[in-house]
Write an enzyme that holds these catalytic residues in place. Structure first.
Site, PDB file in Angstrom:
ATOM      1  N   HIS A  84       0.820  -1.212   0.000  1.00 45.37           N
ATOM      2  CA  HIS A  84       0.000   0.000   0.000  1.00 45.37           C
ATOM      3  C   HIS A  84       0.851   1.259   0.000  1.00 45.37           C
ATOM      4  CE1 HIS A  84      -4.154  -1.743   1.243  1.00 45.37           C
ATOM      5  NE2 HIS A  84      -3.522  -2.494   0.370  1.00 45.37           N
ATOM      6  N   HIS A 110      -1.804 -12.400  -2.203  1.00 39.00           N
ATOM      7  CA  HIS A 110      -2.875 -13.111  -1.510  1.00 39.00           C
ATOM      8  C   HIS A 110      -2.553 -14.577  -1.250  1.00 39.00           C
ATOM      9  CE1 HIS A 110      -5.890  -9.709  -2.699  1.00 39.00           C
ATOM     10  NE2 HIS A 110      -4.955  -9.320  -1.857  1.00 39.00           N
TER      11      HIS A 110
HETATM   12  C1  HEM Z   1      -6.847  -5.855  -7.200  1.00 45.17           C
HETATM   13  C2  HEM Z   1      -5.911  -5.670  -6.306  1.00 45.17           C
HETATM   14  C3  HEM Z   1      -6.068  -5.955  -4.847  1.00 45.17           C
HETATM   15  C4  HEM Z   1      -7.155  -5.810  -4.048  1.00 45.17           C
HETATM   16  C5  HEM Z   1      -8.527  -5.308  -4.458  1.00 45.17           C
HETATM   17  C6  HEM Z   1      -6.787  -6.233  -2.727  1.00 45.17           C
HETATM   18  C7  HEM Z   1      -7.613  -6.215  -1.619  1.00 45.17           C
HETATM   19  C8  HEM Z   1      -7.277  -6.655  -0.361  1.00 45.17           C
HETATM   20  C9  HEM Z   1      -8.142  -6.652   0.782  1.00 45.17           C
HETATM   21  C10 HEM Z   1      -9.570  -6.146   0.808  1.00 45.17           C
HETATM   22  C11 HEM Z   1      -7.439  -7.149   1.825  1.00 45.17           C
HETATM   23  C12 HEM Z   1      -7.924  -7.347   3.243  1.00 45.17           C
HETATM   24  C13 HEM Z   1      -7.412  -6.311   4.229  1.00 45.17           C
HETATM   25  C14 HEM Z   1      -7.851  -6.660   5.606  1.00 45.17           C
HETATM   26  O1  HEM Z   1      -9.068  -6.728   5.816  1.00 45.17           O
HETATM   27  O2  HEM Z   1      -6.997  -6.872   6.468  1.00 45.17           O
HETATM   28  C15 HEM Z   1      -6.160  -7.493   1.341  1.00 45.17           C
HETATM   29  C16 HEM Z   1      -5.181  -8.071   2.116  1.00 45.17           C
HETATM   30  C17 HEM Z   1      -3.921  -8.336   1.674  1.00 45.17           C
HETATM   31  N1  HEM Z   1      -3.407  -7.993   0.461  1.00 45.17           N
HETATM   32 FE1  HEM Z   1      -4.465  -7.372  -1.160  1.00 45.17          FE
HETATM   33  N2  HEM Z   1      -5.481  -6.621  -2.737  1.00 45.17           N
HETATM   34  C18 HEM Z   1      -5.014  -6.461  -4.007  1.00 45.17           C
HETATM   35  C19 HEM Z   1      -3.729  -6.704  -4.435  1.00 45.17           C
HETATM   36  C20 HEM Z   1      -2.680  -7.067  -3.607  1.00 45.17           C
HETATM   37  C21 HEM Z   1      -1.307  -7.091  -3.996  1.00 45.17           C
HETATM   38  C22 HEM Z   1      -0.759  -6.716  -5.371  1.00 45.17           C
HETATM   39  C23 HEM Z   1      -0.592  -7.506  -2.907  1.00 45.17           C
HETATM   40  C24 HEM Z   1       0.881  -7.718  -2.753  1.00 45.17           C
HETATM   41  C25 HEM Z   1       1.699  -8.059  -3.700  1.00 45.17           C
HETATM   42  C26 HEM Z   1      -1.536  -7.728  -1.842  1.00 45.17           C
HETATM   43  C27 HEM Z   1      -1.210  -8.184  -0.585  1.00 45.17           C
HETATM   44  C28 HEM Z   1      -2.100  -8.377   0.441  1.00 45.17           C
HETATM   45  C29 HEM Z   1      -1.757  -9.028   1.686  1.00 45.17           C
HETATM   46  C30 HEM Z   1      -0.417  -9.645   2.057  1.00 45.17           C
HETATM   47  C31 HEM Z   1      -2.911  -9.006   2.462  1.00 45.17           C
HETATM   48  C32 HEM Z   1      -3.114  -9.621   3.844  1.00 45.17           C
HETATM   49  C33 HEM Z   1      -2.864  -8.663   4.956  1.00 45.17           C
HETATM   50  C34 HEM Z   1      -3.038  -9.295   6.308  1.00 45.17           C
HETATM   51  O3  HEM Z   1      -3.093 -10.528   6.416  1.00 45.17           O
HETATM   52  O4  HEM Z   1      -3.106  -8.549   7.278  1.00 45.17           O
HETATM   53  N3  HEM Z   1      -2.785  -7.432  -2.298  1.00 45.17           N
HETATM   54  N4  HEM Z   1      -6.070  -7.175   0.009  1.00 45.17           N
END
Ligand code: HEM
Ligand SMILES: *[C@@H]1O[C@H](CO)[C@@H](O)[C@H](O)[C@H]1NC(C)=O
Ligand SMILES: *[C@@H]1O[C@H](CO)[C@@H](O)[C@H](O)[C@H]1NC(C)=O
Length: 690
Positions: free
Chosen positions: A88, A251
């Site tokens: 982010h 993810h």
């Molecule tokens: C279309 C693109 C993406 C969308 C819409 C998206 C959306 C989200 C959402 C809604 C969460 C949940 C946040 C929470 O409630 O804690 C999340 C978590 C996460 N996202 Fe994405 N994401 C996207 C792309 C990515 C990318 C490119 C990465 C890294 C390369 C990433 C890495 C993560 C990680 C590691 C988590 C987990 C965080 C945790 O466990 O606390 N995301 N994402």
């Protein structure tokens, strides 16, 4: 770029007042954009010394496997949380103007810290604070955020290309004001329907990093989500392969948080004391509320693998309203199918895997689906694509590789638009001799204005936001730069310089020659003697310039807010810009399809331009340009804007009143601006600059 603090204050105060106060209503919105008063980047680098990154990494690894009761780690591992933090911080980058990105560490400040998508990342930063404190000024917040995410990926078994250190922390969030939601963004890049925002904004929704995870405008429509994902990832130059690798790699880790429908509490800009207090149960751990979705993507959320892709393909997915009250997706339970489960966040029990609408969209687009299949079947190819895409995601806003520091920098990447290595200072040509040849050229040919314009056209592509552009590389000789309308006539100057190039051959690069040519032309026309730094090298093509076509070109369409923004992107102060423009408009004719000149003596660099602009009455002469009443003096829209924008007019007025002030400011501005892209000689200026 820097917008002043006053603009921030004004912007925040003016909004509620607008409806009731007629005086405020009459303020033009442009007046809320401001220009910076002094230029901090005379020296590029604070601090001079960089922390031992290996030692920082081992401190991060210890932190990853800890848990603070104030914000307990899921699965006993902060890794996924830090990956999201780094993503982010970096993912705000956009190619449209080079703004955003983790360099600057502005996620600590508004507007970014209060974005919906950055919910609870204040806790991640707080967890990292002791490490920042330990290393003090030898470690920037920006470097720490990206290194924390990168180390976490590696620690969870993911592939890593390396790490480019050297981010410089900003003092406030002002450089992110154009990202919104702010008055500045409303002026520069208004978004009619939040959820369908277009370029130059980087996202569909102000306050999110890319797209709404729930689907377009919150509809769980995976078919329509895919084009939005492609569009927004494209705005930071990510292609389909990189996009799918990044989303699936990200993810592979962690979970979404939305234990109940009550919400996350108020963001820091509305509750400074207890931001995002969390309205479900204890508010932490299994009760955490971040995005309002709930569940992990995979059964091993602290292990890097390609299970995400296998699950996308291996199950049918249905949307439903999850425990946090938002549309998310679950495995369709047919007779023979049970949804896989991973551990619950607190390690007590299990939780079914889930997907977001944006995840499911990757199976609804034929190109994305091909890649999902490829990555599901070929872990090695997935790893290869992911590590490159992660490095690009987190490093692209750093600009050329010469800005990367530390002992973990991987080999130069295409997105860094590499130049040949800077020659050693002792191998350089004698620039006094080159000066002599240029002077001779100028005394035999009337090309001073052309040489000065060529240098400016070459150098003024530089943007401080992501360090693209600048004259190093001399990419003005190639498409797309040479084809831009503003560069009409550049070929005349280049062919004039050819004889000097032939004289010194490989010992003299085109880029050094272009800069020195312009410098000598200004000096000879009446400017002060200027310092020149050599050692530039020439690129083989025009790559990297695709994003840099000037938005101000002297045409009647030029606009004050676009000009103010362009000056900010170049990293110039009002005075520097006005002096540089004045020098260009003191020499030669308007050129191209335009008629006449700005001054009566087009061969002399003096302050006549400013006297004209500030004293004469100009009117529209034809559809394209202006003319001074009763005088044989002409002007472009840009010159009229200098009159109209008070901060620029103030400088033009001073220069009209004091010619030596103009020549001093010009000499300084020229030297600094033409070396703004010379990260390659940082710390060695004494050897290269004379
Ligand atoms: C279309 C693109 C993406 C969308 C819409 C998206 C959306 C989200 C959402 C809604 C969460 C949940 C946040 C929470 O409630 O804690 C999340 C978590 C996460 N996202 Fe994405 N994401 C996207 C792309 C990515 C990318 C490119 C990465 C890294 C390369 C990433 C890495 C993560 C990680 C590691 C988590 C987990 C965080 C945790 O466990 O606390 N995301 N994402
Ligand atoms: C996207 O870029 C990567 C890295 O340059 C490259 O390997 C890949 O083939 C590209 N994919 C597409 C679809 O162009
Ligand atoms: C479950 O049964 C359906 C219908 O017979 C079949 O198409 C599907 O492949 C089966 N799924 C699994 C995971 O075995």
């Amino acid at each position: 770029m820097k917008f002043g603090l006053s603009a921030l204050v004004l912007a925040t105060l003016a909004i509620p007042a607008l409806s009731s106060c007629p005086y405020l209503e009459s303020l033009t919105p442009e007046r809320q954009l401001s220009l910076k008063q002094d230029n901090p980047h005379t020296s590029h680098k604070v601090p001079a010394e960089l922390a031992d990154l290996h030692s920082v990494k081992s401190d991060i690894v210890s932190l990853l496997h800890s848990s603070d009761p104030k914000w307990p780690s899921d699965y006993g591992n902060y890794g996924p949380f830090f990956v999201r933090l780094a993503w982010h911080c970096s993912g705000s980058y956009r190619t449209s103007d080079g703004r955003g990105g983790c360099d600057g560490g502005r996620q600590r400040f508004d507007p970014e810290r209060s974005w919906d998508d950055n919910t609870n990342l204040d806790k991640a930063r707080a967890l990292l604070a002791p490490i920042k404190e330990k290393y003090g000024l030898t470690l920037s917040w920006g470097d720490l955020f990206v290194l924390a995410g990168t180390t976490a990926i590696e620690d969870m078994g993911g592939p890593i290309l390396g790490f480019c250190a050297g981010r410089q922390d900003d003092d406030d969030g002002s450089a992110s004001l154009p990202l919104g939601p702010t008055a500045e963004q409303e002026i520069l890049a208004p978004c009619e329907t939040n959820g369908e925002c277009e370029e130059p904004l980087g996202t569909t929704t102000v306050g999110l990093i890319y797209v709404n995870p729930e689907g377009p405008m919150g509809e769980p429509d995976a078919d329509r989500s895919a084009p939005q994902v492609r569009d927004t990832f494209g705005r930071m130059a990510m292609n389909d392969t990189e996009t799918v690798a990044l989303i699936g790699g990200g993810h592979a880790f962690g979970k979404t948080h939305g234990a109940c429908p009550s919400g996350p509490g108020l963001p820091p800009n509305q509750d400074e004391e207890n931001p995002w207090s969390g309205e479900c149960g204890t508010g932490v751990g299994v009760d955490a509320f971040t995005s309002g979705f709930e569940g992990p993507w995979t059964t091993q959320p602290t292990q890097f693998d390609n299970e995400y892709f296998k699950s996308l393909l291996g199950f049918k997915w249905d949307s439903w309203i999850g425990p946090g009250g938002h549309n998310q997706w679950q495995v369709r339970k047919e007779q023979n199918v049970t949804a896989p489960t991973g551990p619950a966040a607190d390690g007590d029990g299990t939780q079914e895997i889930m997907m977001l609408t944006s995840d499911v969209s990757l199976t609804r687009d034929p190109e994305y689906l091909k890649l999902v299949k490829e990555f599901a079947g070929d872990l090695e190819e997935f790893e290869n694509q992911f590590k490159h895409a992660w490095y690009k995601l987190t490093s692209r806003d750093m600009g050329p590789i010469t800005r990367c520091e530390g002992d973990m920098v991987p080999e130069v990447q295409e997105f860094q638009y590499p130049l040949p290595e800077t020659p050693s200072a002792k191998d350089l040509v004698d620039f006094e001799e080159v000066r002599g040849s240029v002077e001779k050229l100028l005394s035999e040919n009337d090309v001073g204005a052309e040489l000065s314009k060529l240098a400016w056209s070459c150098g003024s592509t530089f943007r401080e936001t992501d360090y693209l552009g600048g004259c190093n590389g001399a990419r003005i000789r190639f498409s797309p730069g040479k084809d831009w309308k503003v560069n009409e006539g550049a070929d005349i100057a280049l062919s004039a310089l050819q004889s000097v190039k032939d004289e010194f051959r490989e010992k003299l690069s085109w880029s050094d020659l272009i800069v020195l040519g312009g410098t000598v032309a200004l000096e000879k026309a009446g400017g002060k003697k200027m310092k020149f730094c050599g050692g530039r090298t020439d690129a083989a093509d025009g790559s990297g310039w695709d994003y840099l076509e000037p938005k101000i070109d002297g045409s009647i369409k030029d606009d004050s807010k676009v000009l103010i923004d362009a000056i900010a992107k170049m990293g110039l102060t009002a005075g520097e810009y006005v002096a540089l423009l004045g020098a260009q408009h003191s020499l030669g004719n308007l050129g191209g399809e335009y008629e006449g000149a700005w001054t009566s003596n087009t061969k002399v660099l003096d302050n006549e331009y400013f006297l004209n602009v500030m004293n004469l009455d100009y009117g529209l002469y034809n559809e394209a340009q202006y003319k001074a009443e009763g005088e044989d003096i002409y002007a472009l829209k840009t010159d009229m804007l200098v009159k109209q924008i008070p901060e620029l007019a103030a400088k033009a007025f001073d220069f009209a009143a004091d010619e030596s002030l103009f020549l001093d400011v010009l000499a300084n501005a020229w030297e600094n601006f033409f070396n703004a892209d010379r990260f390659d000689i940082e710390g060695r200026e004494a050897e290269y600059c004379k």
